[in-house]
Design a protein around this motif. Sequence first.
Motif, short mmCIF file in Angstrom:
data_model
loop_
_atom_site.label_atom_id
_atom_site.label_comp_id
_atom_site.label_asym_id
_atom_site.label_seq_id
_atom_site.Cartn_x
_atom_site.Cartn_y
_atom_site.Cartn_z
N ARG A 92 13.68 24.75 45.86
CA ARG A 92 12.80 25.57 44.16
C ARG A 92 14.12 24.60 43.15
N GLN A 93 13.87 25.10 42.29
CA GLN A 93 15.08 24.72 41.49
C GLN A 93 16.18 25.12 41.59
N LEU A 94 17.54 24.84 41.09
CA LEU A 94 18.38 24.67 41.12
C LEU A 94 18.66 26.11 39.87
N SER A 95 18.88 26.99 39.82
CA SER A 95 19.56 27.67 38.82
C SER A 95 20.53 26.82 37.77
N GLU A 96 20.30 27.43 37.00
CA GLU A 96 21.31 27.08 35.44
C GLU A 96 23.54 27.33 36.53
N GLN A 97 22.79 29.04 36.91
CA GLN A 97 24.31 29.20 37.66
C GLN A 97 24.48 28.24 38.42
N GLU A 98 23.26 27.59 39.23
CA GLU A 98 23.52 27.47 40.91
C GLU A 98 24.22 25.67 40.72
N GLN A 99 23.63 25.08 39.11
CA GLN A 99 24.10 23.92 38.89
C GLN A 99 25.44 23.69 38.58
N GLU A 100 25.76 24.75 37.94
CA GLU A 100 27.49 24.72 36.91
C GLU A 100 28.21 24.87 38.79
N TYR A 101 27.73 25.62 39.71
CA TYR A 101 28.70 25.93 41.20
C TYR A 101 28.86 24.92 41.13
N VAL A 102 27.17 24.27 41.84
CA VAL A 102 27.72 22.56 42.12
C VAL A 102 28.17 21.52 41.38
N VAL A 103 28.52 21.63 39.91
CA VAL A 103 29.50 20.43 39.55
C VAL A 103 31.00 21.57 39.93
N GLU A 104 30.96 21.81 39.70
CA GLU A 104 32.31 22.88 39.54
C GLU A 104 33.09 22.60 41.38
N VAL A 105 32.38 22.54 41.84
CA VAL A 105 32.68 21.80 44.08
C VAL A 105 32.98 20.50 43.67
N ILE A 106 31.89 20.01 42.99
CA ILE A 106 32.22 18.65 42.67
C ILE A 106 33.85 17.93 42.33
N LEU A 107 33.90 18.39 40.76
CA LEU A 107 35.37 17.78 39.99
C LEU A 107 36.22 18.79 41.08
N GLU A 108 36.08 20.54 42.11
CA GLU A 108 37.35 21.01 42.11
C GLU A 108 37.64 19.78 43.75
N TRP A 109 37.05 19.14 44.39
CA TRP A 109 37.26 17.86 45.41
C TRP A 109 37.98 17.44 44.86
N ILE A 110 37.68 16.35 42.96
CA ILE A 110 38.02 15.29 42.58
C ILE A 110 39.32 16.04 42.46
N ARG A 111 39.65 16.62 41.40
CA ARG A 111 40.96 17.04 41.35
C ARG A 111 41.67 16.75 42.30
N ARG A 112 41.88 17.59 43.76
CA ARG A 112 42.53 17.91 44.73
C ARG A 112 42.72 16.45 44.84
N GLN A 113 41.67 15.60 45.10
CA GLN A 113 41.98 14.26 45.24
C GLN A 113 42.96 13.29 44.32
N MET A 114 42.72 13.85 43.17
CA MET A 114 43.70 13.06 42.02
C MET A 114 45.25 13.58 42.65
#
Length: 70
Positions: free
Chosen positions: A43-65
Amino acid sequence: MLHDRCDFDIQSFKGRPVFIAQHTTGTCCRGCLEKWHKIPKGRQLSEQEQEYVVEVILEWIRRQMKRGEA
């Protein structure tokens, strides 16, 4: 667009922090989203799920930075 399964070449990782982040965090494909984040595929990701995925990726990048690795 997220695919049903991971399909990558290790050479694709070089110099691409978002690509690395997707695979490291289990957000690279629908199969990994289901396995690691309990977000069902088929099924398609909900808007909330999309935002969650983006935040997970951004948090990993922040920690790496902070570590000087991104």
